[in-house]
Write a protein that holds these residues in place. Structure first.
Motif, PDB file in Angstrom:
ATOM      1  N   SER A  17      29.935  32.111  35.141  1.00 21.91           N
ATOM      2  CA  SER A  17      31.242  31.823  34.749  1.00 21.91           C
ATOM      3  C   SER A  17      30.953  30.790  33.543  1.00 21.91           C
ATOM      4  CB  SER A  17      31.746  30.907  35.951  1.00 21.91           C
ATOM      5  OG  SER A  17      32.793  30.363  35.641  1.00 21.91           O
ATOM      6  N   GLU A  18      31.759  31.094  32.712  1.00 18.59           N
ATOM      7  CA  GLU A  18      31.629  29.914  31.406  1.00 18.59           C
ATOM      8  C   GLU A  18      32.414  28.943  31.439  1.00 18.59           C
ATOM      9  OE1 GLU A  18      32.836  32.591  27.974  1.00 18.59           O
ATOM     10  OE2 GLU A  18      31.156  33.909  28.394  1.00 18.59           O
ATOM     11  N   ASP A  19      33.304  28.818  32.430  1.00 13.97           N
ATOM     12  CA  ASP A  19      34.100  27.520  32.618  1.00 13.97           C
ATOM     13  C   ASP A  19      33.616  26.655  33.501  1.00 13.97           C
ATOM     14  OD1 ASP A  19      35.727  28.886  30.761  1.00 13.97           O
ATOM     15  OD2 ASP A  19      37.014  29.810  32.177  1.00 13.97           O
ATOM     16  N   GLY A  20      32.647  27.151  34.392  1.00 18.12           N
ATOM     17  CA  GLY A  20      32.134  26.069  35.338  1.00 18.12           C
ATOM     18  C   GLY A  20      30.967  26.507  36.253  1.00 18.12           C
ATOM     19  N   PRO A  50      30.289  31.892  40.355  1.00 13.22           N
ATOM     20  CA  PRO A  50      30.869  33.013  39.779  1.00 13.22           C
ATOM     21  C   PRO A  50      32.231  32.831  39.028  1.00 13.22           C
ATOM     22  CG  PRO A  50      31.049  33.186  42.387  1.00 13.22           C
ATOM     23  CD  PRO A  50      30.189  31.732  41.799  1.00 13.22           C
ATOM     24  N   SER A  51      32.597  33.671  38.303  1.00 15.84           N
ATOM     25  CA  SER A  51      33.904  33.728  37.753  1.00 15.84           C
ATOM     26  C   SER A  51      34.776  34.052  38.863  1.00 15.84           C
ATOM     27  CB  SER A  51      34.038  34.538  36.587  1.00 15.84           C
ATOM     28  OG  SER A  51      33.589  35.856  36.996  1.00 15.84           O
ATOM     29  N   LEU A 102      38.469  39.297  49.873  1.00 17.76           N
ATOM     30  CA  LEU A 102      38.051  38.008  49.897  1.00 17.76           C
ATOM     31  C   LEU A 102      39.088  37.112  49.054  1.00 17.76           C
ATOM     32  CD1 LEU A 102      34.556  37.914  50.606  1.00 17.76           C
ATOM     33  CD2 LEU A 102      36.210  37.875  52.419  1.00 17.76           C
ATOM     34  N   ARG A 103      39.843  37.546  48.146  1.00 17.10           N
ATOM     35  CA  ARG A 103      40.594  36.833  47.005  1.00 17.10           C
ATOM     36  C   ARG A 103      41.324  35.741  47.483  1.00 17.10           C
ATOM     37  NH1 ARG A 103      40.861  37.913  41.626  1.00 17.10           N
ATOM     38  NH2 ARG A 103      39.694  39.969  42.050  1.00 17.10           N
TER      39      ARG A 103
END
Length: 549
Positions: A21-24, A27-28, A36-37
């Motif tokens: 994950s580039e934002d945090g 995983p993204s 599981l969403r």
């Protein structure tokens, strides 16, 4: 070889895909599986305990307790609920019991022992000589698994939580019902209480506060008079042992000799001469000195005449009784109907009679008793005159009993005078004469006491004495204080057991032991500075009482 060719193929190991994950961190959101969403996030607390992934030895009871404790600590209910369904046909394959470690987590507890001092269980396990609470129960368990008559299984059934100190014990003394103690004297309605309830001054003092008293300088006793006579000790009884016991000779026991302090001719003369401020007997003063160890109710008679205090034991009172296992974990009572010879009244009578018979058997009556050194001829004459006037049964002192009148300077303006008993005399190696106090410990049931004397007395006498101290702390402290007050050279302790544990008609002497009173006081952890501080403090309060009481 000639066989078909074999090809070896390595196992497939595909490299897993790592979703970055580039934002945090983590995983993204796009890589979360569809099923599981939309599950809610389960909050957690830093106090949550990590459970085990798999526990083969965990029982259902332990699991329920662990789940209950965890639920009490969780701030919120977890949304993940998994229903556990017992599968038919599931069978435990390995039924071997897992060996528990001897020490550390998971170690088995082995009894109802508990650490701690007076009146409180501290959990865990401990040894040593334990003190006791006010309800008559000590915090040291014994007779583990020996008495199956108890409907609760005594120490083998229900478990109870220990206190501070860790661990669980079997039937802590806190779980036992409070024993109802009957007062030693009937309290009359016309008596004035001195506990401050009627607006007057509070003269009471708790036993716990007595135990904290300490004096810097212990007073030293001085002989001022001696009357009566004493027999020499018979050394034949000292040859008794477990392998060669001696039968205890039965002797008719007369009524106990009682001469109050106000009627004592020697004390009356000393009081008239103004020689002292407090007058007492060794029996009454020893009870006061050992009061913090007492459990069974007792009472003393206090009379104030002018500036003088007279302290005495009530005639026919409970202090003339010889207690048995008073401070034991399972102290005897009068409700033991299945074993009438082991109830409280029967054991008290038996112990008193055993003490009297052992004392008489320890005296050498083949030689005339030795008269006491009068020290003061005038006081001795007053005692002799009293003997000539005593005609009623029990009014005259027994033959072969010596009395010493001793003096202590408790304070700058308070002098204590005590009449002390001497049981016998003994010739020392230097051919001088020493004085002895003679007492007997009696065994009525080895299963109840915890140690079989026939097996341990010769080889582990210290262990037997330690066990007796645990069961009879108050009685041993009283005897020691009486010996210290009398200034005798030795305490002669006899060990007497029943010939047959199921009946109390015949007894055997398994051995004797001589102790120096000062050394014996240290062995039983009797602090003489505390004992004298109790005497001084109580006498000061008694002297503040109104006159005529």
């Amino acid at each position: 070889g000639g066989g078909p060719a074999c090809q070896k193929k390595m196992a497939d190991f595909p490299i897993p895909v790592v979703h970055d994950s580039e934002d945090g961190w983590g995983p993204s959101p796009d890589c979360v599986p569809e099923h599981l969403r939309y599950l809610p996030f389960a909050p957690f607390s830093k106090n949550d305990k990590l459970g085990r992934a798999c526990e083969w030895t965990q029982t259902r009871e332990r699991d329920r307790r662990w789940q209950k404790n965890r639920q009490m600590q969780e701030p919120e209910q977890s949304p993940f609920v998994i229903e556990q369904v017992d599968e038919e046909g599931f069978q435990m394959v390995d039924t071997k019991t897992t060996a528990k470690p001897k020490w550390g987590p998971g170690a088995g507890r082995r009894g109802g022992m508990a650490m701690g001092g007076r009146g409180g269980g501290r959990g865990g396990m401990a040894g040593g000589w334990q003190d006791r609470g006010r309800d008559g129960q000590t915090n040291v368990g014994k007779n583990f698994g020996r008495d199956n008559r108890d409907p609760r299984g005594r120490f083998g059934g229900q478990m109870s939580r220990g206190g501070r100190g860790g661990g669980r014990g079997f039937d802590s003394w806190r779980d036992k019902p409070q024993r109802i103690r009957v007062a030693s004297v009937d309290i009359r309605s016309d008596w004035t209480p001195l506990d401050g309830s009627n607006g007057n001054e509070d003269f009471t003092m708790s036993l716990a506060n007595m135990e904290k008293l300490v004096t810097r300088d212990e007073p030293q006793g001085k002989d001022i008079a001696a009357v009566g006579s004493t027999f020499l000790c018979d050394k034949a009884i000292d040859k008794s042992s477990v392998r060669a016991p001696l039968a205890l000779r039965k002797t008719p026991e007369p009524k106990p000799f009682h001469l109050s302090t106000v009627d004592d001719p020697v004390i009356r003369k000393l009081a008239e001469q103004g020689e002292g401020h407090v007058f007492a007997t060794d029996m009454s003063l020893a009870v006061l000195m050992a009061a913090p160890r007492s459990v069974i109710p007792w009472d003393l008679v206090v009379q104030r005449v002018g500036d003088q205090i007279f302290l005495d034991v009530r005639d026919g009172g409970s202090l003339y009784d010889t207690t048995v296992n008073e401070t034991a974990n399972d102290a005897p009572d009068d409700e033991m109907r299945d074993t009438p010879v082991n109830n409280l009244a029967a054991l008290t009578h038996e112990a008193g009679y055993v003490n009297y018979c052992f004392l008489q058997q320890s005296l050498d009556r083949t030689v005339a008793p030795l008269p006491a050194d009068p020290i003061n001829a005038g006081l001795a004459e007053a005692w002799t005159k009293r003997l000539r006037e005593a005609t009623a049964p029990g009014a005259a002192p027994p033959v072969g009993k010596g009395y010493r009148y001793r003096r202590w300077q408790l304070d700058d303006d308070m002098v204590l005078i005590v009449r002390c008993e001497v049981d016998a005399a003994i010739k020392t190696k230097e051919d001088s004469l020493g004085y002895v106090t003679i007492k007997a410990l009696n065994e009525f049931d080895s299963k109840t006491s915890g140690i079989d004397w026939r097996q341990k007395l010769d080889s582990q006498r210290a262990a037997v004495l330690a066990n007796e101290l645990k069961n009879n702390r108050f009685k041993l402290a009283r005897w020691t204080c009486q010996a210290l007050l009398a200034g005798v050279d030795y305490i002669k302790m006899g060990y007497v057991t029943r010939f047959n544990l199921k009946e109390n008609a015949s007894h055997l002497v398994l051995g004797t032991q001589h102790y120096r009173p000062e050394e014996f006081a240290k062995q039983i952890e009797l602090k003489t500075d505390n004992a004298w501080a109790i005497v001084t403090t109580v006498m000061k309060r008694l002297r503040q009482l109104p006159d005529g009481g």
